[in-house]
Write a protein that holds these residues in place. Structure first.
Motif, mmCIF file in Angstrom:
data_model
loop_
_atom_site.group_PDB
_atom_site.id
_atom_site.type_symbol
_atom_site.label_atom_id
_atom_site.label_comp_id
_atom_site.label_asym_id
_atom_site.label_seq_id
_atom_site.Cartn_x
_atom_site.Cartn_y
_atom_site.Cartn_z
ATOM 1 N N MET A 1 37.073 22.736 46.092
ATOM 2 C CA MET A 1 36.498 22.905 44.774
ATOM 3 C C MET A 1 35.912 24.311 44.679
ATOM 4 N N LYS A 2 36.216 24.983 43.597
ATOM 5 C CA LYS A 2 35.692 26.320 43.371
ATOM 6 C C LYS A 2 34.380 26.227 42.607
ATOM 7 N N ASN A 3 33.419 27.039 43.028
ATOM 8 C CA ASN A 3 32.139 27.133 42.355
ATOM 9 C C ASN A 3 32.202 28.360 41.446
ATOM 10 N N ILE A 4 32.213 28.147 40.139
ATOM 11 C CA ILE A 4 32.375 29.229 39.178
ATOM 12 C C ILE A 4 31.143 29.314 38.301
ATOM 13 N N LYS A 5 30.657 30.540 38.128
ATOM 14 C CA LYS A 5 29.528 30.793 37.241
ATOM 15 C C LYS A 5 29.959 31.768 36.161
ATOM 16 N N VAL A 6 29.637 31.438 34.918
ATOM 17 C CA VAL A 6 29.863 32.362 33.810
ATOM 18 C C VAL A 6 28.508 32.953 33.474
ATOM 19 N N GLU B 1 44.210 22.005 33.040
ATOM 20 C CA GLU B 1 45.673 22.040 32.982
ATOM 21 C C GLU B 1 46.299 22.123 34.367
ATOM 22 N N LYS B 2 45.629 22.802 35.288
ATOM 23 C CA LYS B 2 46.150 22.934 36.652
ATOM 24 C C LYS B 2 45.735 21.775 37.548
ATOM 25 N N GLY B 3 44.842 20.925 37.045
ATOM 26 C CA GLY B 3 44.365 19.802 37.845
ATOM 27 C C GLY B 3 43.480 20.229 38.999
ATOM 28 N N ILE B 4 42.760 21.323 38.799
ATOM 29 C CA ILE B 4 41.897 21.870 39.848
ATOM 30 C C ILE B 4 40.452 21.499 39.550
ATOM 31 N N ALA B 5 39.776 20.969 40.555
ATOM 32 C CA ALA B 5 38.367 20.617 40.401
ATOM 33 C C ALA B 5 37.520 21.876 40.551
ATOM 34 N N PRO C 1 30.734 38.873 29.111
ATOM 35 C CA PRO C 1 30.523 37.866 30.128
ATOM 36 C C PRO C 1 30.953 38.333 31.513
ATOM 37 N N GLY C 2 30.272 37.795 32.489
ATOM 38 C CA GLY C 2 30.652 38.018 33.871
ATOM 39 C C GLY C 2 31.102 36.701 34.466
ATOM 40 N N VAL C 3 31.944 36.774 35.478
ATOM 41 C CA VAL C 3 32.413 35.564 36.154
ATOM 42 C C VAL C 3 32.226 35.757 37.653
ATOM 43 N N VAL C 4 31.600 34.759 38.263
ATOM 44 C CA VAL C 4 31.358 34.764 39.704
ATOM 45 C C VAL C 4 32.058 33.543 40.287
ATOM 46 N N ILE C 5 32.892 33.762 41.284
ATOM 47 C CA ILE C 5 33.594 32.657 41.945
ATOM 48 C C ILE C 5 33.213 32.655 43.413
ATOM 49 N N ASP C 6 32.665 31.532 43.842
ATOM 50 C CA ASP C 6 32.230 31.369 45.229
ATOM 51 C C ASP C 6 31.365 32.541 45.684
ATOM 52 N N GLY C 7 30.457 32.987 44.803
ATOM 53 C CA GLY C 7 29.500 34.029 45.138
ATOM 54 C C GLY C 7 29.969 35.457 44.966
ATOM 55 N N ILE C 8 31.227 35.661 44.521
ATOM 56 C CA ILE C 8 31.785 37.005 44.366
ATOM 57 C C ILE C 8 32.042 37.280 42.889
ATOM 58 N N VAL C 9 31.530 38.418 42.392
ATOM 59 C CA VAL C 9 31.784 38.804 40.997
ATOM 60 C C VAL C 9 33.249 39.216 40.881
ATOM 61 N N VAL C 10 33.991 38.517 40.023
ATOM 62 C CA VAL C 10 35.417 38.814 39.849
ATOM 63 C C VAL C 10 35.727 39.422 38.485
ATOM 64 N N HIS C 11 34.725 39.400 37.585
ATOM 65 C CA HIS C 11 34.962 39.918 36.238
ATOM 66 C C HIS C 11 33.642 40.245 35.566
ATOM 67 N N ALA C 12 33.650 41.306 34.768
ATOM 68 C CA ALA C 12 32.476 41.640 33.948
ATOM 69 C C ALA C 12 32.942 42.378 32.701
ATOM 70 N N GLY C 13 32.416 41.964 31.553
ATOM 71 C CA GLY C 13 32.685 42.651 30.291
ATOM 72 C C GLY C 13 33.954 42.187 29.612
ATOM 73 N N ASP D 1 44.047 32.261 35.502
ATOM 74 C CA ASP D 1 44.958 31.488 36.346
ATOM 75 C C ASP D 1 44.983 32.013 37.779
ATOM 76 N N SER D 2 44.927 33.342 37.924
ATOM 77 C CA SER D 2 44.953 33.928 39.277
ATOM 78 C C SER D 2 43.701 33.554 40.058
ATOM 79 N N TRP D 3 42.574 33.381 39.377
ATOM 80 C CA TRP D 3 41.354 32.962 40.067
ATOM 81 C C TRP D 3 41.455 31.536 40.585
ATOM 82 N N LEU D 4 42.231 30.717 39.920
ATOM 83 C CA LEU D 4 42.297 29.299 40.255
ATOM 84 C C LEU D 4 43.388 28.954 41.252
ATOM 85 N N THR D 5 44.130 29.942 41.722
ATOM 86 C CA THR D 5 45.187 29.670 42.695
ATOM 87 C C THR D 5 44.771 30.098 44.082
#
Length: 77
Positions: free
Chosen positions: A1-6, A27-31, A52-64, A73-77
């Motif tokens: 399971m991915k921990n995602i913060k917006v 849609e991908k069936g990912i928890a 907005p910023g996006v943090v996945i499992d403690g790492i900032v992957v996107h901002a603005g 989709d690439s974050w969820l694979t």
């Protein structure tokens, strides 16, 4: 399971980003564990100056700006 913060104060772009992530995961069936972080001090704690910023499992992957679906989709694979 991915921990995602917006990260964002609740603006339209932040709400759209949250919705797009939820839709993509469903849609991908990912928890995922999705959390909205709205406190400015917490957002700045991640070094994000533009939301907005996006943090996945403690790492900032996107901002603005709203990320496109391909990027999400690439974050969820």
């Amino acid at each position: 399971m991915k921990n995602i913060k917006v990260l964002g104060t609740g603006c339209t772009n932040c709400k759209t980003t949250t919705r797009l992530i939820e839709e993509a995961a469903r849609e991908k069936g990912i928890a995922i564990l999705l959390e909205k972080v709205e406190a400015i001090a917490d957002i700045l704690g991640y070094g994000v100056m533009s939301t907005p910023g996006v943090v996945i499992d403690g790492i900032v992957v996107h901002a603005g700006g709203v990320p496109d679906r391909k990027k999400i989709d690439s974050w969820l694979t």
